[in-house]
Design an enzyme around this catalytic site. Structure first.
Site, PDB file in Angstrom:
ATOM      1  N   ASP A  50       1.759   1.644   6.995  1.00 52.87           N
ATOM      2  CA  ASP A  50       2.286   0.620   5.867  1.00 52.87           C
ATOM      3  C   ASP A  50       3.228   0.110   6.908  1.00 52.87           C
ATOM      4  O   ASP A  50       4.901  -0.019   6.483  1.00 52.87           O
ATOM      5  CB  ASP A  50       3.512   1.461   4.873  1.00 52.87           C
ATOM      6  CG  ASP A  50       2.355   2.059   3.576  1.00 52.87           C
ATOM      7  OD1 ASP A  50       1.670   1.515   3.292  1.00 52.87           O
ATOM      8  OD2 ASP A  50       2.825   3.051   3.382  1.00 52.87           O
ATOM      9  N   GLU A 216       0.743  -4.597  -4.273  1.00 52.49           N
ATOM     10  CA  GLU A 216       2.168  -4.128  -4.047  1.00 52.49           C
ATOM     11  C   GLU A 216       2.272  -4.253  -2.683  1.00 52.49           C
ATOM     12  O   GLU A 216       1.916  -5.127  -1.650  1.00 52.49           O
ATOM     13  CB  GLU A 216       1.899  -2.667  -3.703  1.00 52.49           C
ATOM     14  CG  GLU A 216       0.342  -1.876  -3.283  1.00 52.49           C
ATOM     15  CD  GLU A 216       0.468  -0.634  -3.376  1.00 52.49           C
ATOM     16  OE1 GLU A 216       0.757   0.408  -4.513  1.00 52.49           O
ATOM     17  OE2 GLU A 216      -0.189   0.291  -2.813  1.00 52.49           O
TER      18      GLU A 216
END
Length: 548
Positions: A50, A216
């Protein structure tokens, strides 16, 4: 006062020397810089999932998720987007401190964002069980402020701020269905001027259920009058990079896919950061899920066409790119104002090996939970690990907090450590571990009649499965070597040596498995089974990662 200034100067110089040593490291198992003006992906072949990144002046900074591992929120630095060094961590302990004193697999720091605003670094990070936090620093190396809750709540994930031209401050984020009971939606909330609190309940700006399931990880940008939300969708290993844009911050938002797997073998290429160089080039850093190896970092060229970003190479001209494996390095401005291909900056990689010659534990090492200060000490050119009693509730090593581990550094490598074991009590044990939902370790354990080599293996450790333990011959020396050899596919072999020359394998094949949201890790430990007011220890002289 003069004395205090001298002490501070000495400390700052020592910190600078230590950081520089970390930055001068070159891996023996993976280097992305090909040395000819080209690079290969991944630029970081380790589990920095991420990623988010920014450029400040001539420096690039990247952060990533760290989940339950401490120190948390790693910071990497680069001058050319290809050569990266790990330079620090934001969180020395993870709040709430008592909660994270126990192992919390898969919890903690999820996808963070980093921005530079008003000459300060801002990092927003989510803890899916507690809410969205903010920490700030004037210097990337800290000190970082104590995290403050921007918004408390369960399931609030993947926040990213945006400071608009009118002075208003916004936060975009997603939801984790496991906590919030909803997912695949993106919301925008307004914050106070300081960016420390949300001030409204938010506006739903995109529902991805129809086209972008599990959307997301949104990153918020503004360019040419458009608001952009870069958001991964479709799942960790199967997804694509969605782009949303609108002239109004609250929408409606148009949608396109800027990158997917295409004809490549790079599965699920998404979730990351748009970065522009000083020379005006655009690039995108993202992850690829490699199962036991974790989510590694790739660098893609990016172009704007009709105010839409296209990431990677668009072979068929449909506006959706696919990942590159080898490509020309970013054009980086030289200090004298000339342009070049990045050759002026030295090759560097995150540190893996450790001679333990510094007066602090290397940045590559992380515990499974908030550590106690007595677990480990640098000691005269060695790392001393004192034995720590296994938790009473432990059925295996899955929830043992004092495992000192680091990420797998490449698909193939070998790691060797030199140990000097000084046990005091029966049941004390020290060794090397390959850790994930399945794990194995090779250790030396103290018994009534001496020390013995011991091999332990556990499948489905996260489900409470008991270990399979095989104790072998007696060891007549307290000094020994343990090695793990890792081949493609995560195939691991642990071996033992008394002399660093002849290694005896204790298992022919153990397949590494990822943990909860993280790749497999390898590292060191020293444990005991009984409570005592004193403990034995192991000194680790060195830990070396090499190629075959």
């Amino acid at each position: 006062m003069i004395f205090k200034r001298k002490i501070l100067t000495i400390l700052l110089c020592s910190a600078s020397v230590w950081v520089n040593a970390q930055q001068n490291y070159v891996s023996k198992v993976w280097v992305a810089d090909n040395g000819n003006g080209m690079y290969k992906n991944p630029v970081v072949d380790a589990d920095y999932s991420d990623p988010d990144a920014i450029r400040v002046g001539d420096d690039y900074y990247m952060i990533s998720s760290s989940f339950n591992h401490v120190p948390g929120l790693p910071i990497l630095h680069s001058k050319d987007l290809v050569n990266w060094a790990l330079i620090g961590h934001v969180l020395k302990q993870q709040p709430p401190f008592d909660h994270f004193s126990k192992v919390q697999h898969g919890n903690g720091v999820w996808a963070p964002s980093i921005r530079f605003h008003n000459n300060e670094f801002y990092i927003y990070y989510p803890d899916p069980d507690f809410g969205i936090y903010l920490t700030k620093a004037k210097n990337i190396l800290g000190p970082w402020t104590d995290p403050v809750l921007v918004e408390a709540g369960k399931g609030l994930i993947d926040p990213c701020p945006l400071w608009d031209e009118d002075g208003k401050v916004y936060l975009v984020h997603a939801y984790a269905g496991s906590r919030a009971g909803i997912k695949s939606v993106i919301v925008i909330k307004q914050m106070n001027a300081e960016g420390t609190k949300t001030t409204d309940a938010g506006v739903l700006v995109y529902d991805g259920h129809e086209k972008d399931a599990t959307i997301e990880g949104p990153k918020f940008y503004k360019r040419n009058g458009y608001y952009y939300i870069f958001a991964p969708a479709g799942g960790v290993s199967t997804g694509w990079q969605t782009i949303l844009r609108s002239k109004n911050i609250y929408g409606p938002y148009e949608r396109r896919v800027a990158m997917d797997k295409g004809t490549t073998t790079i599965n699920g290429p998404h979730q990351g950061a748009w970065v522009s160089t000083q020379t005006g080039e655009d690039w995108f850093l993202h992850f690829q899920d490699k199962e036991a190896y974790g989510r590694v970092v790739h660098l893609q060229p990016m172009k704007w066409i009709n105010d839409w970003p296209v990431i990677g190479t668009d072979k068929d001209g449909d506006g959706t790119g696919e990942p590159v494996l080898v490509y020309k390095k970013p054009t980086i401005a030289r200090p004298n104002g000339l342009s070049g291909q990045g050759k002026i900056y030295p090759v560097q990689t995150p540190v893996e090996s450790d001679e333990f010659n510094e007066n602090k534990i290397g940045l590559q090492w992380q515990w499974q939970a908030n550590p106690k200060p007595t677990w480990a000490f640098p000691a005269a050119g060695k790392l001393r690990l004192f034995s720590v009693q296994l938790p009473d509730s432990s059925k295996n090593y899955w929830n043992v907090p004092n495992l000192l581990m680091q990420k797998f550094p490449a698909e193939e490598f070998k790691a060797t450590a030199k140990f000097s074991f000084k046990p005091r009590l029966e049941g004390e044990r020290a060794g090397m571990i390959i850790f994930g939902a399945d794990y194995a370790y090779l250790s030396v354990v103290k018994k009534k009649d001496g020390n013995y080599i011991s091999f332990s293996m556990c499948n489905d450790a996260d489900k409470g499965t008991a270990e399979i333990v095989v104790d072998a011959e007696k060891v007549n020396t307290d000094e020994f070597y343990i090695r793990v050899s890792v081949k493609k596919g995560g195939i691991c072999t642990l071996s033992f040596s008394n002399d660093e020359k002849d290694y005896t394998p204790f298992i022919e094949k153990m397949v590494a498995k990822p943990g909860r949201w993280v790749g497999a890790k390898l590292g060191l430990f020293c444990t005991r089974t009984v409570k005592t007011n004193d403990s034995g220890y192991v000194d680790v002289d060195w830990f070396r990662v090499e190629s075959f």
